[in-house]
Design an enzyme around this catalytic site. Sequence first.
Site, PDB file in Angstrom:
ATOM      1  N   MET A   1      -5.866 -23.120  15.648  1.00 18.70           N
ATOM      2  CA  MET A   1      -6.704 -21.915  15.747  1.00 18.70           C
ATOM      3  C   MET A   1      -7.775 -21.893  14.652  1.00 18.70           C
ATOM      4  O   MET A   1      -7.931 -22.844  13.910  1.00 18.70           O
ATOM      5  CB  MET A   1      -5.820 -20.672  15.674  1.00 18.70           C
ATOM      6  CG  MET A   1      -5.226 -20.282  16.997  1.00 18.70           C
ATOM      7  SD  MET A   1      -4.514 -18.623  16.863  1.00 18.70           S
ATOM      8  CE  MET A   1      -4.328 -18.243  18.594  1.00 18.70           C
TER       9      MET A   1
ATOM     10  N   GLY B   1     -14.013  -9.265  11.851  1.00 15.02           N
ATOM     11  CA  GLY B   1     -14.425  -8.162  12.719  1.00 15.02           C
ATOM     12  C   GLY B   1     -13.931  -6.829  12.180  1.00 15.02           C
ATOM     13  O   GLY B   1     -14.661  -5.827  12.179  1.00 15.02           O
TER      14      GLY B   1
ATOM     15  N   ARG C   1      -5.452 -51.236  13.023  1.00 15.09           N
ATOM     16  CA  ARG C   1      -4.944 -51.452  11.660  1.00 15.09           C
ATOM     17  C   ARG C   1      -3.420 -51.436  11.620  1.00 15.09           C
ATOM     18  O   ARG C   1      -2.816 -51.557  10.573  1.00 15.09           O
ATOM     19  CB  ARG C   1      -5.462 -50.350  10.722  1.00 15.09           C
ATOM     20  CG  ARG C   1      -6.913 -50.466  10.319  1.00 15.09           C
ATOM     21  CD  ARG C   1      -7.231 -49.688   9.033  1.00 15.09           C
ATOM     22  NE  ARG C   1      -6.953 -48.261   9.092  1.00 15.09           N
ATOM     23  CZ  ARG C   1      -7.733 -47.353   9.677  1.00 15.09           C
ATOM     24  NH1 ARG C   1      -8.830 -47.733  10.280  1.00 15.09           N
ATOM     25  NH2 ARG C   1      -7.406 -46.071   9.663  1.00 15.09           N
TER      26      ARG C   1
ATOM     27  N   GLY D   1      -2.236 -35.518   6.752  1.00 14.15           N
ATOM     28  CA  GLY D   1      -2.471 -36.959   6.846  1.00 14.15           C
ATOM     29  C   GLY D   1      -2.922 -37.381   8.227  1.00 14.15           C
ATOM     30  O   GLY D   1      -2.439 -38.374   8.778  1.00 14.15           O
TER      31      GLY D   1
ATOM     32  N   VAL E   1       0.857  -1.202   0.000  1.00 10.25           N
ATOM     33  CA  VAL E   1       0.000   0.000   0.000  1.00 10.25           C
ATOM     34  C   VAL E   1       0.888   1.246   0.000  1.00 10.25           C
ATOM     35  O   VAL E   1       0.648   2.203  -0.752  1.00 10.25           O
ATOM     36  CB  VAL E   1      -0.945   0.003   1.226  1.00 10.25           C
ATOM     37  CG1 VAL E   1      -1.673   1.336   1.368  1.00 10.25           C
ATOM     38  CG2 VAL E   1      -1.954  -1.146   1.132  1.00 10.25           C
TER      39      VAL E   1
ATOM     40  N   HIS F   1      -1.007 -19.442  19.389  1.00 10.01           N
ATOM     41  CA  HIS F   1      -0.476 -18.269  18.682  1.00 10.01           C
ATOM     42  C   HIS F   1       0.790 -18.551  17.888  1.00 10.01           C
ATOM     43  O   HIS F   1       1.206 -17.711  17.080  1.00 10.01           O
ATOM     44  CB  HIS F   1      -0.234 -17.128  19.676  1.00 10.01           C
ATOM     45  CG  HIS F   1      -1.503 -16.613  20.279  1.00 10.01           C
ATOM     46  ND1 HIS F   1      -2.116 -17.226  21.332  1.00 10.01           N
ATOM     47  CD2 HIS F   1      -2.283 -15.566  19.926  1.00 10.01           C
ATOM     48  CE1 HIS F   1      -3.232 -16.579  21.632  1.00 10.01           C
ATOM     49  NE2 HIS F   1      -3.353 -15.567  20.797  1.00 10.01           N
TER      50      HIS F   1
ATOM     51  N   ASP G   1      -7.614 -17.192   9.910  1.00  8.05           N
ATOM     52  CA  ASP G   1      -8.809 -18.042   9.995  1.00  8.05           C
ATOM     53  C   ASP G   1      -9.419 -18.355   8.621  1.00  8.05           C
ATOM     54  O   ASP G   1     -10.153 -19.319   8.478  1.00  8.05           O
ATOM     55  CB  ASP G   1      -9.896 -17.373  10.858  1.00  8.05           C
ATOM     56  CG  ASP G   1      -9.415 -17.079  12.266  1.00  8.05           C
ATOM     57  OD1 ASP G   1      -8.446 -17.722  12.710  1.00  8.05           O
ATOM     58  OD2 ASP G   1     -10.013 -16.196  12.927  1.00  8.05           O
TER      59      ASP G   1
HETATM   60  O1  F6P Z   1      -8.674 -14.386  14.370  1.00  6.91           O
HETATM   61  C1  F6P Z   1      -7.367 -14.829  14.482  1.00  6.91           C
HETATM   62  C2  F6P Z   1      -7.173 -15.621  15.757  1.00  6.91           C
HETATM   63  O2  F6P Z   1      -5.842 -16.062  15.823  1.00  6.91           O
HETATM   64  C3  F6P Z   1      -8.135 -16.806  15.943  1.00  6.91           C
HETATM   65  O3  F6P Z   1      -7.746 -17.935  15.227  1.00  6.91           O
HETATM   66  C4  F6P Z   1      -8.094 -16.995  17.424  1.00  6.91           C
HETATM   67  O4  F6P Z   1      -9.271 -17.599  17.897  1.00  6.91           O
HETATM   68  C5  F6P Z   1      -7.990 -15.572  17.937  1.00  6.91           C
HETATM   69  O5  F6P Z   1      -7.435 -14.801  16.885  1.00  6.91           O
HETATM   70  C6  F6P Z   1      -7.150 -15.435  19.166  1.00  6.91           C
HETATM   71  O6  F6P Z   1      -7.253 -14.143  19.618  1.00  6.91           O
HETATM   72  P1  F6P Z   1      -6.212 -13.471  20.619  1.00  6.91           P
HETATM   73  O7  F6P Z   1      -4.944 -13.233  19.847  1.00  6.91           O
HETATM   74  O8  F6P Z   1      -6.867 -12.214  21.036  1.00  6.91           O
HETATM   75  O9  F6P Z   1      -5.967 -14.438  21.727  1.00  6.91           O
END
Ligand code: F6P
Length: 323
Positions: free
Chosen positions: A170, A105, A212, A186, A24, A253, A128
């Site tokens: 996540m 959001g 198996r 897998g 940008v 994270h 996500d």
């Molecule tokens: O939206 C991205 C995300 O990493 C989601 O996968 C996860 O549920 C959320 O943010 C975690 O939020 P925070 O970083 O506020 O703990």
Amino acid sequence: MSKRIVVLTSGGDAPGMNAAIRAVARAGHAAGWEVFGARNGFDGLVKGDLRPLGPRDVGGILQTGGTILGSARSKRFRTPEGRAEALAKLEHLGVTAAVVIGGNGSQQGTYALSKAGFAAVGIASTIDNDLVGSDLTIGADTALNVALEAIDRLKATGSSLGRAFLVEVMGRDYGYLALMAAVAGGAEAVVLPETDTDPDALAGEIRAAFDRGKPHGIVVVAEGAKMNAEALARHFKEHKDVGFDVRVTILGHVQRGGRPTYYDRMLATRLGFAAVDRLERGEHGVLMGVLRGEVAATPLSEVAGKAKPLDLSLLKLAGVMTR
Ligand code: F6P
């Protein structure tokens, strides 16, 4: 006075956000805009906390995770007073356009700006991948590669000791990361928010894999599933013998902070450039994403707060591949 544009990153950071900021800033500069970065997402607009972003200010960030601008989930901007404050600050600073890099959001915030008559364009960015208007969002590819590396490692240690791992990924309440990680990694089973999972039936699947002769049992669990990895592990311990010794790994994270992959850098660069191009043509109120491989603009009214359906046909593929 030159044209002024502000760029900001909002919500959870995603690998590739920096590449989008760079795109940008440089595309804006090339088109004759003076580019500013807002600190900590929409909070930066409310506070008027903007700093100039020249082409040299965005050097060396293409390959880095996180966001150099900082990010936030601004409570203040969600109120009419907060938005009015932000608009007044932007007017005062002579800024007439905004590019918002973020997920679900955040794009509701972009839509709010747009509905208030401000020229705003969104860029689809969240690990996500839950945004309507983009088949893939910036950061999802990197997050998936992190999950795959973890799964590969867990298979090696799991095979050595005959263990099952419940790997929680996540994705908030969307199962994309879990489903793709399960197929490409897998896994023996996957647990999604979109489908009902009977824990006893799941235990049966893992037991069948053990019987198996599989050396490990990998179950990818979406964090938004009704029963998370810890709850499932507890259930197995108390009620079911799955053959394997069970362990839980929550990736959390770790999936967010990585160096962006080739795919995410390219996507971010293309979308950042395209966002500025739209504004140049006087078009706004859209989300820039990628649809069927092409950069595409989708009206924010069709994006904000909308749910993206998950392609559950991949579950059949995953089931066959686990034989
Ligand atoms: O939206 C991205 C995300 O990493 C989601 O996968 C996860 O549920 C959320 O943010 C975690 O939020 P925070 O970083 O506020 O703990």
